[in-house]
Every structure is written in C-alpha cells, then in structure tokens.
Write a protein that holds these residues in place. Structure first.
Motif, PDB file in Angstrom:
ATOM      1  N   GLY A 274      20.681 -10.756  46.397  1.00  0.00           N
ATOM      2  CA  GLY A 274      19.995 -10.535  45.130  1.00  0.00           C
ATOM      3  C   GLY A 274      19.151  -9.275  45.148  1.00  0.00           C
ATOM      4  N   SER A 275      18.264  -9.162  44.157  1.00  0.00           N
ATOM      5  CA  SER A 275      17.440  -7.962  44.031  1.00  0.00           C
ATOM      6  C   SER A 275      16.517  -7.782  45.241  1.00  0.00           C
ATOM      7  N   ILE A 276      16.005  -8.883  45.787  1.00  0.00           N
ATOM      8  CA  ILE A 276      15.175  -8.774  46.982  1.00  0.00           C
ATOM      9  C   ILE A 276      16.000  -8.239  48.150  1.00  0.00           C
ATOM     10  N   GLY A 277      17.245  -8.707  48.242  1.00  0.00           N
ATOM     11  CA  GLY A 277      18.116  -8.233  49.310  1.00  0.00           C
ATOM     12  C   GLY A 277      18.358  -6.741  49.245  1.00  0.00           C
ATOM     13  N   ALA A 278      18.420  -6.197  48.021  1.00  0.00           N
ATOM     14  CA  ALA A 278      18.579  -4.746  47.883  1.00  0.00           C
ATOM     15  C   ALA A 278      17.381  -4.020  48.482  1.00  0.00           C
ATOM     16  N   ALA A 279      16.189  -4.596  48.289  1.00  0.00           N
ATOM     17  CA  ALA A 279      14.990  -3.994  48.875  1.00  0.00           C
ATOM     18  C   ALA A 279      15.003  -4.118  50.393  1.00  0.00           C
ATOM     19  N   LYS A 280      15.462  -5.259  50.904  1.00  0.00           N
ATOM     20  CA  LYS A 280      15.540  -5.444  52.353  1.00  0.00           C
ATOM     21  C   LYS A 280      16.551  -4.478  52.970  1.00  0.00           C
ATOM     22  N   ALA A 281      17.647  -4.241  52.275  1.00  0.00           N
ATOM     23  CA  ALA A 281      18.632  -3.277  52.762  1.00  0.00           C
ATOM     24  C   ALA A 281      18.026  -1.877  52.822  1.00  0.00           C
ATOM     25  N   ASP A 282      17.188  -1.550  51.831  1.00  0.00           N
ATOM     26  CA  ASP A 282      16.521  -0.250  51.830  1.00  0.00           C
ATOM     27  C   ASP A 282      15.540  -0.154  52.988  1.00  0.00           C
ATOM     28  N   LEU A 283      14.874  -1.265  53.297  1.00  0.00           N
ATOM     29  CA  LEU A 283      13.956  -1.300  54.436  1.00  0.00           C
ATOM     30  C   LEU A 283      14.705  -0.984  55.728  1.00  0.00           C
ATOM     31  N   GLU A 284      15.889  -1.577  55.872  1.00  0.00           N
ATOM     32  CA  GLU A 284      16.691  -1.345  57.079  1.00  0.00           C
ATOM     33  C   GLU A 284      17.212   0.085  57.141  1.00  0.00           C
ATOM     34  N   GLN A 285      17.585   0.641  55.992  1.00  0.00           N
ATOM     35  CA  GLN A 285      18.039   2.032  55.960  1.00  0.00           C
ATOM     36  C   GLN A 285      16.887   2.977  56.307  1.00  0.00           C
ATOM     37  N   THR A 286      15.685   2.610  55.893  1.00  0.00           N
ATOM     38  CA  THR A 286      14.512   3.420  56.227  1.00  0.00           C
ATOM     39  C   THR A 286      14.308   3.472  57.735  1.00  0.00           C
ATOM     40  N   ALA A 287      14.508   2.326  58.402  1.00  0.00           N
ATOM     41  CA  ALA A 287      14.382   2.307  59.864  1.00  0.00           C
ATOM     42  C   ALA A 287      15.361   3.278  60.501  1.00  0.00           C
ATOM     43  N   LEU A 288      16.594   3.312  60.014  1.00  0.00           N
ATOM     44  CA  LEU A 288      17.598   4.223  60.552  1.00  0.00           C
ATOM     45  C   LEU A 288      17.207   5.682  60.300  1.00  0.00           C
ATOM     46  N   THR A 289      16.683   5.961  59.102  1.00  0.00           N
ATOM     47  CA  THR A 289      16.267   7.321  58.766  1.00  0.00           C
ATOM     48  C   THR A 289      15.101   7.770  59.635  1.00  0.00           C
TER      49      THR A 289
END
Length: 388
Positions: free
Chosen positions: A239-254
């Motif tokens: 859901g929409s929260i999951g999209a934010a969590k995915a962004d959090l994980e992408q931030t870690a990679l960046t």
C-alpha cells in the motif's frame, strides 16, 4: 504540583489522558529485559526516541551499551489534559540514563525542521564532537518541509485496487471482528506519504551531520522499518505506506553509495501507537501472539539484537537487499501458516478464542500507562512532570 486520579478515557485505541506512573513503570519494565554490559562510551542520536521501536532502541542502548547522546521526539506537555505518554516515558528514561551515569539529552521538537537539526548538531558538537550511530525511527501523520514550506499528509490506502480486510475493534472491552474497506490511493497521496514516511528527512540528517564533520570513524546509521505478513500486505507493504518504506530502503542504498554505512532494520510485529491504528494489524498481532506466546519477541529484545549488530558484537544478519532482519522469527513458514489458519477461521463467535484479544487490548492500554502491573490506579499521581 498537581496530583490526579487518572482513568483510561478514550475512543477506540486512542486515549485522552496518559498515566504518568504507569508510563514510568513501562520504561522500568523494558529496562529490566536488558542484560547490562560495561559501558563503551558510544554516542548515538535517536530520532523518534519516545515511543515504539525508537524508545526500545534508546532503552536497550542505554542499558546494554551505555550510550551517550541525544533523543529527539515531539511530545505535548501537561495542560488541561495530562501530557502525552511519550512525555512521561522520556522523563523516566532520563532518570534511567542518569542512574547508568550516561550523558544523554532530550530535545522536544519537530524532527523535520531545520531549526531542530541545527539545535541538535550544535549540542553534539559542543558535548561529544561527533556520533557513532544514528537511529531513525519516525512515524508521523504529516510533515512540513522547511525548504519549501509545503505540508505533506500521509495516507493509509491501497495501491492499484480497493482492498477489504478483517480488523479487530472493541466495544465496552469486548472484541469485535469487522470488515474494513480500504480505498485506493491517488498518485498524489502516494507521493505525499513518501514525503512524510520515506527517506528524505533521514538523508537530510545524515547530510547535516556530515557537513558539520560530526560523523565519527566507523559511523553507521539505521532506519527502522517493517515488512510483515502477506495477510497485511495489501494495506501495508503493497500500500501507500509500503511505497514510503521502499523509499526508505532506496535511501539506504543511496547513502551507502555516497560512502555512509547506512542500512534499514526490518523489525518484527509489535503493538505500537502507530501500528494499532492500521486496520488489520491489531487482529494480525493478536493472532501472532496466540500462536507464539512468549516466542513473540518484544521490541526491547529485538533492539538488543540490533545494538549487538551495530556495535560489531554480533555479525550483521542481512538479507539479499542489504537489510538487517530482526523479523525472521515472525515470518518463519510454520508461524505464518498457523497465523493464516487462525485468520481464515476467525469469526465474531470465536474471535476471543482464536486470537489473543485480551492481551492485545492490555498492550494498547499499556501504551498510555494503563494496565501496568504494580501501579495503583486508585491513587492520585503527579501529572505535572517536567521535561528533562
């Protein structure tokens, strides 16, 4: 000095008042789960230190590794109503830190604001010269971006198609099984949720610390997150929260590509003020506790494991995407199969038998300092507790 007898008045899972003595005892109970070790004088900054996993990580860090540093949270003090539960928990955690001989400070301010970052970084530079760890644990309904003045609002909605889920409620203390419909999030609602709960602010904290030269050698940072079960996936991870969590994980990679040792930590299910408001989560956690009993790992137990890995005491338990996994006990195939069977068999007639509803309601009340063993709720308690 203002003493009052405080009763748990509220609606649903939200209470109007918090119990100071109960909140203080919750902190003590959490600390009692931690085996103390010789302090190593590590310095940590915890964003979101007053509740949920942020509180558990703070207490575990203080008790196990003797961290110094700063906890940041946004709480409301006493007035016509009592202070928020996080206010009272922070006051007691400060007492705990002093008993441990730690130099730990508390900032009550909006973590998203640049003024808060400046205040925190000035204090770090003055007292410790840098930090070893940054723990980011923020669950907020909205965010004002100080760079453009815009206010973003998070949404709790599905993506792609509407979803209906079983959900747990209570009427006069009795469990009620409901069917809750979840609307589809618009593209703008998804984008705003990512702005609130994604990794942008976490990255800004790291950048601000780096620009001031406040990252010590060996520095690492972790943002706390959750994946959860397929049963809650359509609303949460997909859901929409999951999209934010995915962004959090992408931030870690960046951040890692930029030379910062950054990771996300996938924690297991728990009863928190944030999670109890999400349809389906209450039922799921009640079923999970029914299946696991004492095998359900508390936030403090998980936080001990996290600190052991962050300090190098234990090896990092990473998945293929570089995330620390503290939830393997929850997502084990046999556990999920048992929970799914209970979920599918749950009806209004048997909900009190197939799910641990009494435990769940007690855990929700404990979030506000109620139903805590050893606390006299008929006695007046001081509500005008000073922020440390």
């Amino acid at each position: 000095m203002t003493e009052r007898v405080i009763k748990p008045l509220g609606r649903g899972f939200l209470f109007l008042d918090s119990h100071p003595a109960g909140c203080a005892q919750v902190v003590r109970d959490m600390a009692s789960q931690v085996e103390r070790r010789a302090p190593e004088r590590r310095t940590a900054l915890v964003i979101g230190s007053s509740s949920g996993y942020g509180l558990a990580t703070t207490i575990a860090g203080l008790a196990r590794y003797g961290i110094d540093g700063i906890g940041v949270s946004f709480e409301k003090g006493p007035g016509r109503r009592t202070a928020t539960a996080g206010w009272y928990r922070t006051a007691e955690t400060d007492k705990l830190a002093k008993e441990f001989g730690r130099d730990f400070r508390w900032i009550n301010a909006d973590a998203f604001a640049d003024t808060t970052k400046t205040e925190v970084l000035d204090l770090i530079a003055e007292r410790w010269g840098g930090i070893d760890h940054l723990i980011y644990s923020v669950a907020a309904p909205r965010r004002v971006d100080p760079r453009n003045g815009e206010t973003y609002q998070s949404a709790l909605k599905a993506i792609g198609s509407p979803h209906t889920t079983k959900s747990l409620a209570f009427e006069d203390g009795a469990p009620v099984l409901q069917e809750v419909g979840i609307e589809v999030a618009s593209e703008d609602e998804i984008a705003q949720t990512v702005k609130v709960m994604g990794g942008e602010d976490w990255a800004r904290w790291v950048s601000a610390l780096s620009e001031r030269g406040l990252l010590k050698d060996g520095f690492n940072t972790v943002a706390l997150t959750y994946i959860g079960s397929e049963l809650t996936g359509p609303l949460y991870r997909q859901g929409s929260i999951g999209a934010a969590k995915a962004d959090l994980e992408q931030t870690a990679l960046t951040l890692s590509k930029d030379g910062v040792h950054a990771m996300t930590s996938v924690n297991g299910a728990a009863v928190t003020q944030a999670s109890s408001a999400i349809p389906g989560i209450g039922l799921y956690v009640s079923l999970l506790h029914k299946v696991l009993g004492d095998g359900l790992r508390t936030p403090v137990q998980q936080s001990i494991t996290l600190w052991d890995q962050l300090t190098g005491e234990a090896p990092l338990d990473l998945d293929d995407e570089g995330r620390i996994r503290l939830d393997r006990w929850e997502l084990a195939d046999d556990v999920q199969a048992a929970v799914r069977a209970q979920w599918e068999s749950a009806t209004q007639d048997n909900i009190a038998e197939v799910a641990d509803t009494e435990w769940f309601l007690a855990e929700v009340r404990r979030l506000y300092g109620f139903d805590v063993p050893g606390v006299d709720y008929e006695a007046a308690t001081e509500v005008d507790v000073v922020w440390p």
